[in-house]
Scaffold this active site. Structure first.
Site, PDB file in Angstrom:
ATOM      1  N   SER A  23       0.835  -1.197   0.000  1.00  0.00           N
ATOM      2  CA  SER A  23       0.000   0.000   0.000  1.00  0.00           C
ATOM      3  C   SER A  23       0.876   1.255   0.000  1.00  0.00           C
ATOM      4  O   SER A  23       1.670   1.453  -0.909  1.00  0.00           O
ATOM      5  CB  SER A  23      -0.954  -0.036   1.202  1.00  0.00           C
ATOM      6  OG  SER A  23      -1.980   0.914   1.069  1.00  0.00           O
ATOM      7  N   ASP A  33      -5.990  -3.380  -2.304  1.00  0.00           N
ATOM      8  CA  ASP A  33      -4.853  -3.187  -1.410  1.00  0.00           C
ATOM      9  C   ASP A  33      -4.307  -4.506  -0.856  1.00  0.00           C
ATOM     10  O   ASP A  33      -5.044  -5.304  -0.285  1.00  0.00           O
ATOM     11  CB  ASP A  33      -5.331  -2.300  -0.252  1.00  0.00           C
ATOM     12  CG  ASP A  33      -4.220  -1.730   0.583  1.00  0.00           C
ATOM     13  OD1 ASP A  33      -3.182  -2.392   0.744  1.00  0.00           O
ATOM     14  OD2 ASP A  33      -4.403  -0.605   1.081  1.00  0.00           O
TER      15      ASP A  33
END
Length: 318
Positions: A44, A174
């Site tokens: 991320s 993510d």
């Protein structure tokens, strides 16, 4: 030969902390900090930092990116954002895409001077989807992927940003849903894929600050969805991070894994609250100053890492 690994957690705008930490260390040594590592793994926001380091950006440049672009990426009226979050993603990903394109342009993963591992998740089958540089003969495709697409995939946090679709239409979110702390993933990549001897490895693992987890009354009373709903993400993230770090400790031992993840009061920083970036920058600088002697001993004093030679090279047709 010692192999050095850098692992960077996810954490939204709290990526200012590891960026500041790295910038302070980098400003205290010769050259760029990435040149002292053989493998960089990031999830991320940590993935964005890892991609920047792989493409030769200084840690100070990356920190500036967060400080300059954060208000635009996580902007807008707070009340409207929270209402929007119940129907669609809290944020449009256009500001994030624009910010990434301003830095990375059309560059591709194969241009990285470092081995990179950037996790995301495939929503079609629920399987892990990990972008990797061509640091093994069987990694034949990812190196042609645009850096911006890799960054958008690993940062597409559910409820915050919309699902990212790859160039061939694969829905990706993510990587933090299973590897927000990618230290264990990094260690397994080094031993299981790169075949590096485990006694040659040293890992610098950077978090984005953590808060004490409190299960409250659930420790001794049965609680349902209304109680656990607001707490379940924190519970999963805490457990995943502990498991990931534990994996690295079991494989390498505690002495060869340096974890930097300061504990802060509950609610001190938010994943999308850019107003705290100044404090996060100061905290990163302070933690780096304290850790610098150990950083030098474990990762710097041995000199620059060996040059990375990928198995696949980009050509004019890519």
């Amino acid at each position: 030969m010692t192999r050095r690994i850098l692992s960077i957690d996810g954490g939204g705008i709290k990526g200012v902390f590891p960026a500041s930490f790295l910038a302070t260390v980098e400003n205290s040594i010769e050259g760029q900090l990435a040149d002292y590592f053989d493998l960089i793994v990031g999830t991320s926001t940590g993935g964005i930092i890892a991609l920047g380091l792989g493409l030769g950006l200084s840690a100070s440049d990356i920190l500036r990116f967060y400080e300059d672009s954060g208000p635009e990426i996580f902007g807008g009226n707070r009340i409207v954002r929270n209402i929007r979050r119940f129907r669609v993603a809290k944020y449009d990903d256009r500001p994030l895409r624009d910010a990434l394109e301003s830095v990375f342009g059309e560059r591709k993963l194969g241009e990285s001077s470092k081995r990179l591992v950037i996790p995301s998740l495939n929503l079609d089958n629920g399987g892990v989807y990990i972008y990797k540089t061509a640091h093994h003969p069987r990694f034949e495709r990812d190196y042609k992927t645009k850096i911006v697409d890799v960054a958008l995939a690993t940062a597409a946090a559910p409820t915050f940003f919309p699902t990212h679709h790859s160039a061939v239409g694969t829905p990706l979110i993510d990587g933090g849903v299973y590897a927000n702390n990618p230290t264990g993933l990094a260690t397994v990549e080094a031993i299981g894929v790169l075949d590096w001897p485990k006694d040659s490895l040293r890992v610098l693992s950077l978090g984005c600050t953590s808060e004490p987890f409190d299960a409250g009354k659930a420790r001794f009373l049965p609680r349902g969805l209304g109680y656990w709903g607001p707490r379940i993400v924190d519970l999963f993230m805490t457990a995943q991070s502990s498991s990931s770090l534990g994996t690295a400790h079991v494989l390498l031992g505690h002495d060869d894994v340096l974890r930097i993840d300061p504990r802060v009061p509950s609610g001190r920083y938010g994943l999308d609250t850019h107003e705290g970036t100044g404090s996060l920058r100061g905290l990163g600088d302070s933690e780096a100053r304290d850790a610098l002697p150990e950083i030098r001993r474990m990762f710097i004093d041995e000199g620059l890492s060996e040059q990375f030679e990928p198995y696949k090279q980009l050509d004019s047709g890519d």
